[in-house]
Design a protein around this motif. Structure first.
Motif, short mmCIF file in Angstrom:
data_model
loop_
_atom_site.label_atom_id
_atom_site.label_comp_id
_atom_site.label_asym_id
_atom_site.label_seq_id
_atom_site.Cartn_x
_atom_site.Cartn_y
_atom_site.Cartn_z
N UNK A 1 -4.81 -0.46 40.68
CA UNK A 1 -4.74 0.38 39.26
C UNK A 1 -5.19 -0.71 37.75
N UNK A 2 -4.67 -2.00 38.17
CA UNK A 2 -5.20 -2.97 37.18
C UNK A 2 -6.67 -3.21 37.00
N UNK A 3 -7.47 -2.91 38.51
CA UNK A 3 -8.71 -2.96 38.35
C UNK A 3 -9.41 -1.76 37.50
N UNK A 4 -8.62 -0.54 37.94
CA UNK A 4 -9.30 0.72 37.47
C UNK A 4 -9.27 0.71 36.01
N UNK A 5 -7.94 0.17 35.27
CA UNK A 5 -7.80 0.18 33.98
C UNK A 5 -8.61 -0.60 33.14
N UNK A 6 -9.11 -1.79 33.84
CA UNK A 6 -10.24 -2.67 33.45
C UNK A 6 -11.45 -2.10 33.46
N UNK A 7 -11.81 -1.46 34.39
CA UNK A 7 -13.16 -1.00 34.51
C UNK A 7 -13.12 0.19 33.28
N UNK A 8 -12.18 1.06 33.10
CA UNK A 8 -12.48 2.06 31.99
C UNK A 8 -12.44 1.62 30.86
N UNK A 9 -12.01 0.35 30.68
CA UNK A 9 -11.71 -0.41 29.14
C UNK A 9 -13.14 -0.86 28.59
N UNK A 10 -14.18 -1.00 29.79
CA UNK A 10 -15.59 -1.51 29.48
C UNK A 10 -16.28 -0.33 28.68
N UNK A 11 -15.82 0.95 28.99
CA UNK A 11 -16.49 1.77 28.03
C UNK A 11 -15.70 2.38 26.88
N UNK A 12 -14.79 1.55 26.54
CA UNK A 12 -14.01 1.68 25.25
C UNK A 12 -13.01 2.68 25.46
N UNK A 13 -13.54 3.91 25.36
CA UNK A 13 -12.52 5.03 25.54
C UNK A 13 -13.16 6.39 25.75
N UNK A 14 -12.55 7.18 26.27
CA UNK A 14 -13.28 8.62 26.28
C UNK A 14 -13.53 9.21 24.90
N UNK A 15 -14.22 10.14 24.59
CA UNK A 15 -14.53 10.88 23.34
C UNK A 15 -13.30 11.38 22.84
N UNK A 16 -12.94 11.01 21.63
CA UNK A 16 -11.72 11.30 21.08
C UNK A 16 -11.40 12.74 20.48
N UNK A 17 -12.49 13.58 20.23
CA UNK A 17 -12.77 14.82 20.14
C UNK A 17 -12.46 15.63 21.36
N UNK A 18 -12.85 15.15 22.44
CA UNK A 18 -12.58 15.56 23.95
C UNK A 18 -11.11 15.53 24.10
N UNK A 19 -10.47 14.34 23.71
CA UNK A 19 -9.22 14.16 24.02
C UNK A 19 -8.38 15.11 23.18
N UNK A 20 -8.69 15.28 21.93
CA UNK A 20 -7.75 16.28 20.98
C UNK A 20 -7.85 17.67 21.84
N UNK A 21 -9.13 18.07 22.11
CA UNK A 21 -9.26 19.41 22.86
C UNK A 21 -8.54 19.69 23.91
N UNK A 22 -8.36 18.36 24.87
CA UNK A 22 -7.65 18.51 26.19
C UNK A 22 -6.11 18.81 25.49
N UNK A 23 -5.59 18.06 24.71
CA UNK A 23 -4.41 18.07 23.97
C UNK A 23 -3.87 19.55 23.93
N UNK A 24 -4.71 20.28 23.26
CA UNK A 24 -4.33 21.75 22.92
C UNK A 24 -4.78 22.52 24.17
N UNK A 25 -5.34 22.20 25.25
CA UNK A 25 -5.59 22.95 26.29
C UNK A 25 -4.15 23.11 27.24
N UNK A 26 -3.58 21.68 27.14
CA UNK A 26 -2.41 21.70 27.95
C UNK A 26 -1.28 21.92 27.24
N UNK A 27 -1.21 21.99 25.86
CA UNK A 27 -0.21 22.36 24.99
C UNK A 27 -0.82 23.33 24.14
N UNK A 28 -0.73 24.76 24.64
CA UNK A 28 -1.32 25.82 23.88
C UNK A 28 -0.37 26.48 23.24
N UNK A 29 -0.62 27.50 22.34
CA UNK A 29 0.38 28.33 21.47
C UNK A 29 1.49 28.76 22.54
#
Length: 548
Positions: free
Chosen positions: A389-417
């Motif tokens: 898991x430490x290696x997985x976290x390191x590997x995803x860090x190389x790409x800095x982060x997922x698209x933040x607008x995509x993260x925002x969209x995901x949040x309202x999908x899992x937390x709808x009205x």
């Protein structure tokens, strides 16, 4: 560690069995200092690329032969694995469809006036309407000045403020933590717990991703290692979504194909899994089993009993499970129900829930959302070795982060009205109408195709596609071979040239030898879908007559 030493030794994916190249990766920008800082805090305009015909390409190569010989990167010096990669969903048929669209715009006469791309699950491109609440929140997050606009409902503003408060500098334009914004990972964990009837979900096991595809490839990179007979083997369904075969080719892994049972609505047969595994053990080291449920391209929904059987099989054979569940809301057939692998795993008891290693994937690109362009999604890992898991976290860090607008969209999908909020009624109406329309189109697709002699279509139980079997006469098969094409590629190319309908041949997804198929999405608006089906029917009848 001493208490868990036995369990760690039983892991499929361990520090000494994972891809050794990953362990050599160093990325100081997201290294220990930044990880500690996070702990303390807790405390398309596309480039227009010309598509050359084969003849043009040959001429161009001959003109530039001297220059080509001076290149550092040439076809015979590039990574050989890349040359083995094939991805039919964006392959030759689609490239030709793009050419035809340009020809139509230039005034070239065709027996049709438009190209209808029924080849890909691109919901909004096919006319599916965005969910109002999602776009309202994203608009507010993208341009916070709109928070003062009285046209937006208060629940959308509340979601937007909460998301912005979790972003660096209060802006979607800032990088996030590599694993994803912590608040959103907590929301995803709560969503999974609710979906799975209260089974606990640790936010630290959630990785926010650029859609599901990137996460799937990331896990495969971790799993793949070895050379020769010890090369990693990965079991994938046939037919399959070609991301899997393409990724395995790129990584130099061994594809272990197991066939779905077309005669039984593309069900998964455990005996087939056992047979495929035993055959593979002779030439590779099987390590992972991939399941797509609901199925792409086949549209089946696996039963709970089937999922239990798969988990028992994975446990017995010490296989890492990868569950692609991106179509989990797309269930249409009566009697079918989505069962999450994680939920079933934990309900089977500690014998399995403490042993089987699982990575499951979800996306904002499918279901009723269809927000493909935002590239949002998540991966949950279960029972992953802590060192891996430490290696997985390191590997995803190389790409800095997922698209933040995509993260925002995901949040309202899992937390709808919620029912007590002003946007709830509209949200439920839009969600229900979208899924009902897809269910209706799934039904009419199988009904119309099964009316055509020479086409056999299983019920579309879920997902967004149909994968009917088509009869191709011997004369057509012979002509296809003379052209160096698979028979169903020949069929689909003729369909495109004569009708403007763009479908993908079954050979791009895999199929039993001697059978032929095409994949077609059910996404077009109903009136256009009926046009597509009518044209396919007419073309097939003419094709059979022409080559009989």
């Amino acid at each position: 560690m001493s208490e868990n030493s036995f369990e760690q030794n039983q892991k499929v994916l361990k520090l000494d069995t994972m891809n050794p190249n990953i362990k050599r990766v160093e990325y100081a920008v997201r290294g220990p200092i930044v990880q500690r800082a996070v702990q303390i805090e807790r405390e398309l305009k596309m480039v227009d690329t010309r598509l050359f015909s084969a003849a043009e390409h040959t001429v161009k190569m001959s003109e530039n032969s001297f220059e080509q010989n001076q290149k550092v990167l040439k076809l015979d010096t590039m990574n050989p694995n890349i040359k083995r990669v094939e991805y039919a969903v964006r392959g030759p048929i689609v490239q030709r469809a793009v050419q035809i669209e340009r020809e139509l715009k230039m005034g070239v006469k065709k027996p049709f006036t438009e190209v209808i791309k029924a080849n890909i699950g691109d919901c909004h491109a096919m006319g599916q309407k965005p969910i109002t609440f999602f776009r309202q929140v994203l608009a507010l997050c993208s341009y916070p000045d709109l928070l003062e606009d009285g046209k937006f409902p208060e629940d959308a503003k509340t979601r937007a403020r909460r998301i912005l408060n979790s972003c660096g500098g209060g802006s979607l334009g800032a990088y996030s933590a590599s694993q994803g914004i912590e608040m959103i990972r907590h929301d995803v964990a709560s969503y999974i717990e609710q979906r799975d009837g209260g089974i606990a979900c640790d936010p630290d096991n959630i990785y926010l991703t650029s859609g599901a595809s990137d996460a799937i490839v990331t896990m495969l990179k971790l799993l793949v290692s070895g050379e020769g007979a010890s090369r990693t083997g990965v079991m994938i369904p046939i037919p399959q979504y070609p991301l899997y075969s393409a990724a395995l080719a790129e990584l130099g892994a061994v594809q272990i194909s197991y066939y779905l049972d077309e005669e039984n609505c593309w069900s998964l047969n455990i005996n087939e899994l056992k047979h495929a595994l035993q055959e593979a053990k002779q030439h590779c080291s099987p390590r992972a089993l991939c399941i797509i449920n609901p199925g792409n391209p086949t549209g089946q929904v696996q039963s709970r009993q089937c999922i239990e059987d798969v988990i028992q099989f994975a446990a017995a054979e010490n296989l890492f499970l990868m569950a692609d569940e991106v179509y989990q809301d797309n269930i249409y057939a009566d009697g079918c129900k989505f069962h999450a692998f994680k939920k079933v795993l934990f309900e089977m008891g500690p014998e399995y829930s403490k042993k089987v290693e699982l990575a499951s994937f979800h996306s904002t690109s499918k279901c009723y959302m269809g927000e493909c362009g935002f590239r949002g999604g998540y991966m949950e890992v279960v029972n992953l070795d802590p060192e891996v898991k430490v290696q997985l976290t390191k590997m995803v860090s190389v790409r800095l982060c997922p698209p933040v607008p995509g993260q925002a969209l995901l949040d309202v999908v899992v937390n709808p009205p919620q029912p007590d909020e002003p946007s709830y009624t509209t949200f439920i109406k839009e969600r229900s109408e979208t899924l009902a329309a897809l269910a209706h189109k799934a039904n009419i697709t199988q009904e119309i195709l099964n009316q055509v002699p020479g086409i056999k279509c299983n019920p579309v139980q879920g997902a967004m596609y149909t994968f009917p079997q088509i009869q191709i006469p011997p004369k057509a098969i012979l002509e296809a071979k003379e052209k160096g094409q698979f028979p169903d590629m020949f069929y689909c190319m003729k369909l495109l040239e004569e009708t403007g309908i763009c479908l993908i041949p079954g050979s791009g997804f895999g199929q039993r030898e001697g059978t032929y198929h095409f994949r077609m999405t059910i996404l077009p608006p109903e009136d256009k879908l009926k046009i597509v089906l009518a044209k396919v029917k007419e073309f097939h009848q003419h094709f059979i007559k022409q080559y009989s």
